[in-house]
Scaffold this active site. Structure first.
Site, short mmCIF file in Angstrom:
data_model
loop_
_atom_site.label_atom_id
_atom_site.label_comp_id
_atom_site.label_asym_id
_atom_site.label_seq_id
_atom_site.Cartn_x
_atom_site.Cartn_y
_atom_site.Cartn_z
N TYR A 1 0.82 -1.21 0.00
CA TYR A 1 0.00 0.00 0.00
C TYR A 1 0.86 1.27 0.00
O TYR A 1 0.43 2.31 -0.47
CB TYR A 1 -0.90 0.04 1.24
N LYS B 1 3.20 -15.23 2.34
CA LYS B 1 3.39 -15.97 1.09
C LYS B 1 4.89 -16.24 0.97
O LYS B 1 5.56 -15.84 0.01
CB LYS B 1 2.84 -15.13 -0.09
N ASP C 1 -2.87 -18.23 0.40
CA ASP C 1 -3.85 -18.94 -0.45
C ASP C 1 -4.55 -20.03 0.35
O ASP C 1 -5.78 -20.18 0.30
CB ASP C 1 -3.19 -19.49 -1.73
N ASP D 1 -6.34 -6.90 4.25
CA ASP D 1 -7.47 -6.27 3.57
C ASP D 1 -8.37 -7.34 2.96
O ASP D 1 -9.58 -7.34 3.14
CB ASP D 1 -6.94 -5.33 2.47
N ASP E 1 -12.30 -9.11 4.58
CA ASP E 1 -13.58 -9.15 3.87
C ASP E 1 -14.14 -10.57 3.87
O ASP E 1 -15.34 -10.79 4.06
CB ASP E 1 -13.43 -8.70 2.40
C1 IPM Z 1 -10.39 -1.26 3.94
C2 IPM Z 1 -10.61 -0.67 2.57
C3 IPM Z 1 -9.45 0.27 2.23
C4 IPM Z 1 -8.16 -0.55 2.29
C5 IPM Z 1 -9.60 0.99 0.88
C6 IPM Z 1 -10.88 1.78 0.80
C7 IPM Z 1 -8.42 1.87 0.58
O1 IPM Z 1 -10.77 -1.67 1.63
O2 IPM Z 1 -10.24 -0.49 4.90
O3 IPM Z 1 -10.38 -2.48 4.04
O4 IPM Z 1 -7.83 -1.22 1.31
O5 IPM Z 1 -7.49 -0.52 3.32
MG MG Z 2 -10.92 -3.62 2.46
#
Ligand code: IPM
Ligand code: MG
Length: 358
Positions: free
Chosen positions: A142, A192, A225, A249, A253
């Site tokens: 990032y 990884k 993975d 990240d 999710d």
């Molecule tokens: C998160 C989001 C952010 C990230 C984006 C919006 C830049 O996806 O906080 O998970 O990737 O950190």
């Molecule tokens: Mg995110």
């Protein structure tokens, strides 16, 4: 207790969900005799519209003077075609970096009332799921160098770099170890290392640091993975999951969906002090912005984390979590977690119901 909270509502559903969290924080202040003041500031697309940049200097300055920051979400199609360094997301990364918030904690837990919302089979969910993702937040790909150029033979080409120093890995490992000591004393560290040099340094450093400083903790390595697969195959095996910025990240999710909805997952971002930034892990959902249908719970839970982790108000944090559990037990649902026989409510009403039960 007197606390000044900077509010970066952001874009899309950001204003609705932060309003929901403020409703609940005001109720907490009233009930427990605190004084919370809220200062709205611009970040992301709305800041681009007003100032021509996603992170205006005034926003950074005021956040650094606040006691903590509450954030909604940033981004939307309106700003998608802007160059990378002027996108709304750049503002989010910028404020994380400016506040030196290297430690991002994302607890993905299954609320008993929402067991049906998980896409996983009952036998997997029954064992209970609580994955605490510890994501490194100010390093890695990032923030590594990047660029674009036209290659003579390949044409248009772009590159990003994943880079980690021992110091960056150690400080996030310490956070994971402190958490693990209060829990199962087990950490799964995700990398990884079969391909990436930075992952090999990650793995070595995590082990050395944990062995030297927290000999009671067991660190297990897992390739990213395989981790993506294990989270849906056997989520109960995870407790503290330590990983880099990008892997965190992605996996957070996944962990969120496994526990029912990304609309339920909160996060805290901290550095060395107590001033943190608290935000839901979901995005700005521009498609439902302004419709009063978003789920404010992830943001309300983030506000609860702020009370506990920045202000040491543990009882107040617990009161919010119990209020949420009650509202869910009573059958109230926003659209994202709606199921048959439940009572569908909007964003504002959900926040009101939670505040009422605090
Ligand atoms: C998160 C989001 C952010 C990230 C984006 C919006 C830049 O996806 O906080 O998970 O990737 O950190
Ligand atoms: Mg995110």
């Amino acid at each position: 207790m007197k606390k000044h909270i900077a509010v970066l509502a952001g874009d899309g559903i950001g204003p609705e969900i932060t309003d929901g969290a403020i409703t609940v924080l005001k109720k907490i202040a009233e009930k427990y005799g605190h004084e919370f003041t809220f200062e709205p500031l611009l970040l992301g697309g709305c800041a681009i519209d007003a100032y021509g940049e996603p992170l205006p200097a005034i926003t950074t300055e005021r956040c650094l003077k606040s006691d903590s920051v509450l954030l909604g979400a940033v981004g939307g199609p309106k700003w998608d075609s802007l160059p990378g360094d002027r996108r709304p997301e750049k503002g989010l990364l910028g404020i994380r970096k400016a506040m030196n918030l290297y430690s991002n904690i994302r607890p993905a837990k299954l609320w008993s009332a929402l067991a049906d919302a998980s896409p996983l089979k009952k036998n997997l969910v029954e064992k209970g799921i609580e994955i605490i993702v510890v994501r490194e937040l100010t390093g890695g790909i990032y923030f590594g160098e990047r660029g674009k150029y036209v290659d003579e033979s390949m044409g248009e080409t772009a590159w990003d770099t994943e880079k980690y120093s021992v110091e960056e890995i150690k400080r996030i490992t310490k956070i994971a170890c402190e958490l693990a000591m209060k829990r199962s004393k087990r950490i799964i560290s995700v990398d990884k290392a079969n391909v990436l040099e930075s992952s090999r340094l990650w793995r070595k450093t995590v082990h050395e640091y944990a062995e030297q400083n927290y000999p009671e903790i067991t660190v297990t390595d897992m390739l990213v993975d395989n981790t993506a697969m294990q989270i849906v195959k056997n989520p109960a095996q995870f407790d503290v999951l330590l990983t880099s910025n990008m892997f965190g990240d992605i996996l957070s999710d996944e962990a969120a969906q496994v526990t029912g909805s990304i609309g339920m997952l909160a996060s805290s971002s901290l550095g060395d002090g107590t001033r943190g930034l608290y935000e839901p892990i979901h995005g700005s959902a521009p498609d439902i912005a302004g419709l009063d249908v978003a789920n404010p719970i992830a943001t309300i839970l983030s506000a609860a984390m702020m009370l506990r982790d920045s202000f040491s108000l543990t009882e107040e944090c617990d009161a919010i979590e119990s209020a949420i559990a009650r509202v869910l037990d009573e059958g109230y649902r926003t659209a994202d977690i709606m199921s048959e026989g439940m009572k569908k409510v909007g964003c504002r009403e959900m926040a009101r119901l939670i505040a009422e039960r605090v």
